[in-house]
Motif scaffolding. Structure first.
Motif, PDB file in Angstrom:
ATOM      1  N   MET A  70      25.564  19.949  40.865  1.00  0.00           N
ATOM      2  CA  MET A  70      26.794  20.392  41.476  1.00  0.00           C
ATOM      3  C   MET A  70      26.517  20.741  42.933  1.00  0.00           C
ATOM      4  SD  MET A  70      29.428  23.359  40.173  1.00  0.00           S
ATOM      5  CE  MET A  70      29.629  22.582  38.597  1.00  0.00           C
ATOM      6  N   SER A  71      27.351  20.220  43.814  1.00  0.00           N
ATOM      7  CA  SER A  71      27.159  20.457  45.241  1.00  0.00           C
ATOM      8  C   SER A  71      27.634  21.852  45.628  1.00  0.00           C
ATOM      9  CB  SER A  71      27.932  19.417  46.057  1.00  0.00           C
ATOM     10  OG  SER A  71      29.323  19.698  46.006  1.00  0.00           O
ATOM     11  N   ALA A  72      27.238  22.284  46.803  1.00  0.00           N
ATOM     12  CA  ALA A  72      27.670  23.591  47.305  1.00  0.00           C
ATOM     13  C   ALA A  72      29.188  23.622  47.456  1.00  0.00           C
ATOM     14  CB  ALA A  72      26.992  23.893  48.633  1.00  0.00           C
ATOM     15  N   GLN A  73      29.786  22.510  47.869  1.00  0.00           N
ATOM     16  CA  GLN A  73      31.238  22.443  48.015  1.00  0.00           C
ATOM     17  C   GLN A  73      31.929  22.585  46.657  1.00  0.00           C
ATOM     18  OE1 GLN A  73      32.972  22.372  50.965  1.00  0.00           O
ATOM     19  NE2 GLN A  73      34.753  22.724  49.681  1.00  0.00           N
ATOM     20  N   GLN A  74      31.383  21.956  45.625  1.00  0.00           N
ATOM     21  CA  GLN A  74      31.971  22.064  44.292  1.00  0.00           C
ATOM     22  C   GLN A  74      31.909  23.501  43.784  1.00  0.00           C
ATOM     23  OE1 GLN A  74      29.519  18.947  42.622  1.00  0.00           O
ATOM     24  NE2 GLN A  74      31.358  17.768  42.098  1.00  0.00           N
ATOM     25  N   VAL A  75      30.804  24.178  44.014  1.00  0.00           N
ATOM     26  CA  VAL A  75      30.672  25.578  43.610  1.00  0.00           C
ATOM     27  C   VAL A  75      31.679  26.424  44.383  1.00  0.00           C
ATOM     28  CG1 VAL A  75      29.150  27.595  43.647  1.00  0.00           C
ATOM     29  CG2 VAL A  75      28.266  25.381  42.893  1.00  0.00           C
ATOM     30  N   HIS A  76      31.816  26.151  45.673  1.00  0.00           N
ATOM     31  CA  HIS A  76      32.745  26.881  46.534  1.00  0.00           C
ATOM     32  C   HIS A  76      34.185  26.719  46.048  1.00  0.00           C
ATOM     33  CE1 HIS A  76      35.161  27.559  50.236  1.00  0.00           C
ATOM     34  NE2 HIS A  76      34.318  28.565  50.365  1.00  0.00           N
ATOM     35  N   ASP A  77      34.528  25.563  45.492  1.00  0.00           N
ATOM     36  CA  ASP A  77      35.899  25.262  45.057  1.00  0.00           C
ATOM     37  C   ASP A  77      36.161  25.571  43.582  1.00  0.00           C
ATOM     38  OD1 ASP A  77      36.443  24.399  47.621  1.00  0.00           O
ATOM     39  OD2 ASP A  77      36.163  22.278  47.146  1.00  0.00           O
ATOM     40  N   MET A  78      35.226  26.182  42.876  1.00  0.00           N
ATOM     41  CA  MET A  78      35.397  26.463  41.451  1.00  0.00           C
ATOM     42  C   MET A  78      36.581  27.389  41.169  1.00  0.00           C
ATOM     43  SD  MET A  78      33.394  24.766  39.471  1.00  0.00           S
ATOM     44  CE  MET A  78      33.390  25.696  37.947  1.00  0.00           C
ATOM     45  N   TRP A  79      36.953  28.216  42.109  1.00  0.00           N
ATOM     46  CA  TRP A  79      38.093  29.108  41.902  1.00  0.00           C
ATOM     47  C   TRP A  79      39.347  28.313  41.560  1.00  0.00           C
ATOM     48  CZ3 TRP A  79      42.398  28.540  44.905  1.00  0.00           C
ATOM     49  CH2 TRP A  79      42.254  27.876  46.121  1.00  0.00           C
ATOM     50  N   GLN A  80      39.461  27.112  42.088  1.00  0.00           N
ATOM     51  CA  GLN A  80      40.658  26.301  41.842  1.00  0.00           C
ATOM     52  C   GLN A  80      40.794  25.934  40.366  1.00  0.00           C
ATOM     53  OE1 GLN A  80      40.211  23.062  44.604  1.00  0.00           O
ATOM     54  NE2 GLN A  80      40.777  24.322  46.349  1.00  0.00           N
ATOM     55  N   VAL A  81      39.682  25.732  39.694  1.00  0.00           N
ATOM     56  CA  VAL A  81      39.709  25.373  38.274  1.00  0.00           C
ATOM     57  C   VAL A  81      40.239  26.535  37.428  1.00  0.00           C
ATOM     58  CG1 VAL A  81      38.262  24.682  36.313  1.00  0.00           C
ATOM     59  CG2 VAL A  81      37.827  23.738  38.586  1.00  0.00           C
ATOM     60  N   LYS A  82      39.938  27.759  37.838  1.00  0.00           N
ATOM     61  CA  LYS A  82      40.353  28.944  37.084  1.00  0.00           C
ATOM     62  C   LYS A  82      41.714  29.486  37.521  1.00  0.00           C
ATOM     63  CE  LYS A  82      36.665  31.046  38.357  1.00  0.00           C
ATOM     64  NZ  LYS A  82      35.706  32.106  38.625  1.00  0.00           N
ATOM     65  N   ALA A  83      42.326  28.890  38.527  1.00  0.00           N
ATOM     66  CA  ALA A  83      43.565  29.414  39.097  1.00  0.00           C
ATOM     67  C   ALA A  83      44.715  29.408  38.093  1.00  0.00           C
ATOM     68  CB  ALA A  83      43.942  28.608  40.331  1.00  0.00           C
ATOM     69  N   ALA A  84      45.448  30.501  38.047  1.00  0.00           N
ATOM     70  CA  ALA A  84      46.576  30.648  37.128  1.00  0.00           C
ATOM     71  C   ALA A  84      47.768  29.783  37.512  1.00  0.00           C
ATOM     72  CB  ALA A  84      47.004  32.119  37.076  1.00  0.00           C
ATOM     73  N   CYS A  85      47.787  29.278  38.726  1.00  0.00           N
ATOM     74  CA  CYS A  85      48.916  28.468  39.193  1.00  0.00           C
ATOM     75  C   CYS A  85      48.829  27.020  38.742  1.00  0.00           C
ATOM     76  CB  CYS A  85      49.018  28.521  40.711  1.00  0.00           C
ATOM     77  SG  CYS A  85      47.548  27.896  41.562  1.00  0.00           S
ATOM     78  N   ARG A  86      47.749  26.635  38.115  1.00  0.00           N
ATOM     79  CA  ARG A  86      47.609  25.251  37.643  1.00  0.00           C
ATOM     80  C   ARG A  86      48.595  24.989  36.515  1.00  0.00           C
ATOM     81  NH1 ARG A  86      42.832  22.538  38.940  1.00  0.00           N
ATOM     82  NH2 ARG A  86      42.869  21.466  36.944  1.00  0.00           N
ATOM     83  N   GLY A  87      49.157  23.812  36.495  1.00  0.00           N
ATOM     84  CA  GLY A  87      50.063  23.451  35.412  1.00  0.00           C
ATOM     85  C   GLY A  87      51.508  23.391  35.857  1.00  0.00           C
ATOM     86  N   PRO A  88      52.421  23.393  34.882  1.00  0.00           N
ATOM     87  CA  PRO A  88      53.843  23.187  35.189  1.00  0.00           C
ATOM     88  C   PRO A  88      54.471  24.286  36.050  1.00  0.00           C
ATOM     89  CG  PRO A  88      53.538  23.707  32.864  1.00  0.00           C
ATOM     90  CD  PRO A  88      52.175  23.532  33.458  1.00  0.00           C
ATOM     91  N   GLN A  89      53.932  25.487  36.012  1.00  0.00           N
ATOM     92  CA  GLN A  89      54.482  26.577  36.815  1.00  0.00           C
ATOM     93  C   GLN A  89      54.150  26.449  38.294  1.00  0.00           C
ATOM     94  OE1 GLN A  89      52.033  26.866  34.632  1.00  0.00           O
ATOM     95  NE2 GLN A  89      50.432  28.156  35.419  1.00  0.00           N
ATOM     96  N   ALA A  90      53.354  25.476  38.678  1.00  0.00           N
ATOM     97  CA  ALA A  90      52.956  25.297  40.073  1.00  0.00           C
ATOM     98  C   ALA A  90      54.141  25.111  41.010  1.00  0.00           C
ATOM     99  CB  ALA A  90      51.992  24.124  40.198  1.00  0.00           C
ATOM    100  N   ALA A  91      55.262  24.644  40.509  1.00  0.00           N
ATOM    101  CA  ALA A  91      56.438  24.398  41.349  1.00  0.00           C
ATOM    102  C   ALA A  91      56.955  25.665  42.024  1.00  0.00           C
ATOM    103  CB  ALA A  91      57.541  23.758  40.529  1.00  0.00           C
ATOM    104  N   VAL A  92      56.753  26.826  41.429  1.00  0.00           N
ATOM    105  CA  VAL A  92      57.290  28.053  42.031  1.00  0.00           C
ATOM    106  C   VAL A  92      56.514  28.483  43.274  1.00  0.00           C
ATOM    107  CG1 VAL A  92      58.232  28.898  39.851  1.00  0.00           C
ATOM    108  CG2 VAL A  92      56.002  29.712  40.606  1.00  0.00           C
TER     109      VAL A  92
END
Length: 84
Positions: free
Chosen positions: A1-23
């Protein structure tokens, strides 16, 4: 895993992922103020429970994201932080 991938891991855990992202972003058509405030309230409530809230806000401030709710703040609130 690259340093950039580790840096961006927060996006995977973000609560805004999914159908509610429109709000988190304004619709393409006109949005009345009351509707915008309600949409932002719902988005901010999701942010308040998100394990990635701080990383998300840091990212939005770093790239000076001009649109949407990021890390629990809207565009004007982020701009005020940057200008402070």
């Amino acid at each position: 895993m690259s340093a950039q991938q580790v840096h961006d891991m927060w996006q995977v855990k973000a609560a805004c992922r999914g159908p509610q992202a429109a709000v988190f972003f304004p619709p393409p058509q006109f949005e009345r103020k009351a509707d915008r405030l309600e949409r932002e309230r719902r988005a901010k409530a999701i942010c308040a429970e998100c394990p990635s809230q701080h990383e998300c806000l840091d990212y939005a401030l770093e790239i000076r994201e001009p649109h949407g709710i990021w890390g629990g703040l809207n565009e004007a609130e982020r701009r005020a932080l940057i200008e402070a």
